[in-house]
Design an enzyme around this catalytic site. Structure first.
Site, short mmCIF file in Angstrom:
data_model
loop_
_atom_site.label_atom_id
_atom_site.label_comp_id
_atom_site.label_asym_id
_atom_site.label_seq_id
_atom_site.Cartn_x
_atom_site.Cartn_y
_atom_site.Cartn_z
CB SER A 1 -4.67 2.36 -8.70
OG SER A 1 -4.31 1.27 -8.04
CG HIS B 1 -8.22 0.80 -4.81
ND1 HIS B 1 -7.32 1.60 -4.76
CD2 HIS B 1 -7.95 0.06 -5.77
CE1 HIS B 1 -6.37 1.45 -5.48
NE2 HIS B 1 -6.77 0.50 -6.19
CD GLU C 1 -6.33 4.89 -3.86
OE1 GLU C 1 -7.17 4.03 -3.31
OE2 GLU C 1 -5.34 5.02 -4.57
#
Length: 321
Positions: free
Chosen positions: A115, A280, A206
């Site tokens: 992330s 996620h 992602e």
């Protein structure tokens, strides 16, 4: 990162190796999920050389402390025992890119996160350092399915990695250095010295909470600056909460998440996979960055060819999502 010369990976972990906590992004809330992640590491025989209780009180606005404090987690110099074997990031959110404004001391060992931590992982690769792992944060590790936790343990301890399975969108095969990233964070590294070499790379993307039009805008930026055209292959992990909830509303035309991802990559002339268990979603399979990987768009597989010292390519496919 030189596409033809993978960075040297740190030694495989052994029981008794030390772990240091890294809070480089948003402030930490309660300790419960962190303690659960630390329990997983302890079950592997790793030892924490840090005090988790220091983190909840360390705040600066929405960040986990001043920039200098957060950068200090990455360079625990002065430790008489040397650098810890694993720097494990606590959580994501925002803030790690701010740390790249100042010189970061190269730290040995492995760096684990995803992330917002994409900034730190990609900076490592851009400066020729190995040991970057796109994988669970300490606050998400305990919630991973058993096979995903075992995959991370195997990667860290130098054992074989299973292939990951996805859905083939464009056929063909490609082999090159493996990259993985949060799309939003990586997009903001374009044009900076913290971008790894994209030539021939296998890129896994992602994201979370981004509407299709915003993803389309980012991917268009990658196309306009020629970044997507440099890749050898591309894979998509989970895009949690990224489909427009009003897609079914017939009042005005919209593009779905899948339409955007397919259309922006279909003409690149490279293999494309979707649905990889990365990101996620409910599973975030660990990936070692900078190592050689193969993306097989015909069979729908992503294979790590060499993950680190003493490791070999995996043989069995991991479970589908």
């Amino acid at each position: 990162m030189n596409a033809g010369l993978p960075p040297l990976q740190p030694p495989a972990l052994q029981a008794g190796d030390r772990v240091r906590l890294v809070a480089a992004s948003s402030a930490l809330g309660d300790l419960e999920r962190l303690q659960a992640g630390l329990a997983v590491l302890a079950s592997w025989g790793l030892e924490l050389d840090d005090d988790p209780s220091r983190l909840p009180a360390r705040r600066w606005g929405y960040l986990a402390g001043q920039d200098a404090e957060r950068a200090g987690d990455l360079r625990p110099s002065g430790d008489p025992e040397g650098s810890p074997a694993l720097l494990a990031c606590v959580r994501g959110g925002w803030g790690s890119a701010r740390l790249l404004e100042r010189p970061l001391e190269a730290a040995g060992g492995w760096l684990l996160g995803f992330s917002d931590v994409t900034s730190l992982l990609w900076h490592r690769l851009a400066t020729g350092q190995g040991g970057a792992i796109h994988g669970p944060l300490l606050t998400t590790l305990a919630a991973e399915p058993a096979w995903s936790r075992e995959r991370l343990r195997a990667l860290l301890f130098g054992e074989p990695l299973a292939d990951l399975e996805g859905e083939s969108w464009v056929g063909g095969q490609a082999e090159g250095p493996l990259l993985a990233a949060n799309l939003t964070v990586a997009t903001h590294l374009l044009g900076t010295p913290h971008l790894p070499d994209l030539d021939g790379a296998i890129l896994i993307l992602e994201d979370v909470g981004e509407a299709p039009y915003r993803l389309e805008r980012m991917l268009t930026h990658w196309r306009l600056c020629g970044a997507l055209q440099r890749l050898g292959g591309i894979g998509f992990g989970s895009f949690e909460g990224c489909d427009d909830p009003q897609d079914a509303d017939g009042d005005r035309p919209r593009f779905s998440l899948e339409q955007v991802l397919r259309e922006r990559t279909a003409d690149l002339g490279i293999p494309v996979l979707a649905g990889l268990p990365v990101g996620h979603g409910h599973v975030n399979a660990a990936l070692p960055l900078g190592v050689r990987a193969r993306l097989d768009g015909d069979r729908g597989r992503l294979s790590v060819i060499a993950a680190g010292p003493g490791s070999v390519r995996g043989r069995a496919a991991s479970p589908r999502r």
